[in-house]
Motif scaffolding. Sequence first.
Motif, PDB file in Angstrom:
ATOM      1  N   SER A  62       0.868  -1.180   0.000  1.00 22.88           N
ATOM      2  CA  SER A  62       0.000   0.000   0.000  1.00 22.88           C
ATOM      3  C   SER A  62       0.900   1.223   0.000  1.00 22.88           C
ATOM      4  CB  SER A  62      -0.927  -0.007   1.221  1.00 22.88           C
ATOM      5  OG  SER A  62      -1.774   1.131   1.221  1.00 22.88           O
ATOM      6  N   GLN A  67      -3.936   2.246  -0.410  1.00 25.51           N
ATOM      7  CA  GLN A  67      -4.925   1.178  -0.343  1.00 25.51           C
ATOM      8  C   GLN A  67      -5.791   1.265   0.897  1.00 25.51           C
ATOM      9  OE1 GLN A  67      -4.688  -1.112  -3.308  1.00 25.51           O
ATOM     10  NE2 GLN A  67      -6.741  -0.626  -2.606  1.00 25.51           N
ATOM     11  N   ASN A 108       0.701  -4.078  -6.113  1.00 26.10           N
ATOM     12  CA  ASN A 108       0.181  -3.333  -7.260  1.00 26.10           C
ATOM     13  C   ASN A 108       1.354  -2.685  -7.978  1.00 26.10           C
ATOM     14  OD1 ASN A 108      -2.358  -0.698  -7.603  1.00 26.10           O
ATOM     15  ND2 ASN A 108      -1.233  -1.844  -9.135  1.00 26.10           N
ATOM     16  N   LEU A 239      -2.242  -6.283 -10.340  1.00 27.69           N
ATOM     17  CA  LEU A 239      -1.909  -6.961  -9.101  1.00 27.69           C
ATOM     18  C   LEU A 239      -1.145  -8.227  -9.458  1.00 27.69           C
ATOM     19  CD1 LEU A 239      -5.154  -6.884  -6.876  1.00 27.69           C
ATOM     20  CD2 LEU A 239      -3.067  -5.541  -6.579  1.00 27.69           C
ATOM     21  N   TYR A 258      -9.565 -10.325  -2.351  1.00 25.21           N
ATOM     22  CA  TYR A 258      -8.995  -8.975  -2.310  1.00 25.21           C
ATOM     23  C   TYR A 258      -9.209  -8.237  -3.628  1.00 25.21           C
ATOM     24  CZ  TYR A 258      -5.356  -5.361  -2.173  1.00 25.21           C
ATOM     25  OH  TYR A 258      -4.672  -4.174  -2.233  1.00 25.21           O
ATOM     26  N   TRP A 262     -10.004  -4.235  -4.377  1.00 26.54           N
ATOM     27  CA  TRP A 262      -8.988  -3.416  -5.054  1.00 26.54           C
ATOM     28  C   TRP A 262      -9.612  -2.648  -6.215  1.00 26.54           C
ATOM     29  CZ3 TRP A 262      -6.987  -4.618 -10.115  1.00 26.54           C
ATOM     30  CH2 TRP A 262      -5.883  -3.870 -10.494  1.00 26.54           C
ATOM     31  N   GLN A 266     -10.547   1.708  -6.480  1.00 21.85           N
ATOM     32  CA  GLN A 266     -10.119   2.620  -7.543  1.00 21.85           C
ATOM     33  C   GLN A 266     -11.309   3.323  -8.188  1.00 21.85           C
ATOM     34  OE1 GLN A 266      -6.680   1.016 -10.013  1.00 21.85           O
ATOM     35  NE2 GLN A 266      -7.293  -0.815  -8.887  1.00 21.85           N
TER      36      GLN A 266
END
Length: 355
Positions: A62, A67, A108, A239, A258, A262, A266
């Motif tokens: 993160s 994140q 990421n 990712l 997850y 994610w 965004q």
Amino acid sequence: MPPLSASGVDRRLFLSSLLGAAAAAGLSGCAGSSAADTGTKGSATAPPADKVPSGTSLKISSYQGVQQLQFKLAGLTDLPFKVSSWANIGAGPDVINAFRSKSLDVANNAGIPPIQAHYQGYDAKIVAVNLTRRPNYLFATKPGSDIRSVKDFKGKKLAFSQGQAQGVVLLRALKQAGLAYDDVDLVPLTSNQFLTALQAGQVDIAPLANSQSPAYLKQYGSKGARTIPTDVVDLLSLLWAPASVLADRAKAAAVAAYIPRWAKGQVWAYEHPDAWNREFYVKTQNLSLAQAEAITELANKPLFPPNWDEAVKWEQETADLLAEGGFVKGFEVDSLFDRRFEGIAAKAVSAEYRK
């Protein structure tokens, strides 16, 4: 294009100076290291489980706290697994080293770090894809520079990180301008060194993220620094995770859980620019509201493709571009994508955010 030789640096020394000791060690074991990373707790071909087993945890990158903040603001904190650490790691070489040391499970990045990891012999897979259609980077000049276009890069010192998105953006821009690698002096740095190198005049040009340029121009614009936008994009924001993580049934299920969050995080930031400007750029990055608004004006609309064919094609073009310059050995990039996770992000968002 011929291997880099403008500065008289041997290719192997160039790679070692850029990637560090850990990467150099990886280069020496390209052929056999992946076998040790595949794990034995699950199948790398079985679909991830729908339910995350109790007690499962992940270590997630993160960078700059993005994140956690997105999840908090978007109400996405109901993760069905424990996050044992949120790592403030963003640069591709740092992520690869964290994967190797088992201090990170999922990260990421752009498309180039998985290529670099493969070249080092480390087995990691892409599990989610976001397509970026607008440039995320532009080129900044050192103060007092007379450079005004990419064609003016000829004979100049360019900050270059072959293991990061900025590196491939630079290579694509050079190719588009008809410049060969030996027409310029590629100076091996990592992206966190770019600003310092520009400020000190150690390089003539460095690729900067859109989010970095307002502060740089505010400080050095009056001293003759400028930015040079191009239409060169780095298509992939993704990712990825070590193969050993994805071969663990519990962790693979956690990664699959997850991914939708994610993607939704965004989308939330894109749909709430005013809140994101205040809470992230102003409060955590110390930018003015006007600077934050200039950044979000350039923001990409998130696009999560149900099918990864375009992403694979782009990744292959990137790998081929690096191979042309002698930076990596050519290979088929299909092996970098774990198609078991294909479409998970797309299913989590509304139709306007699907490719």
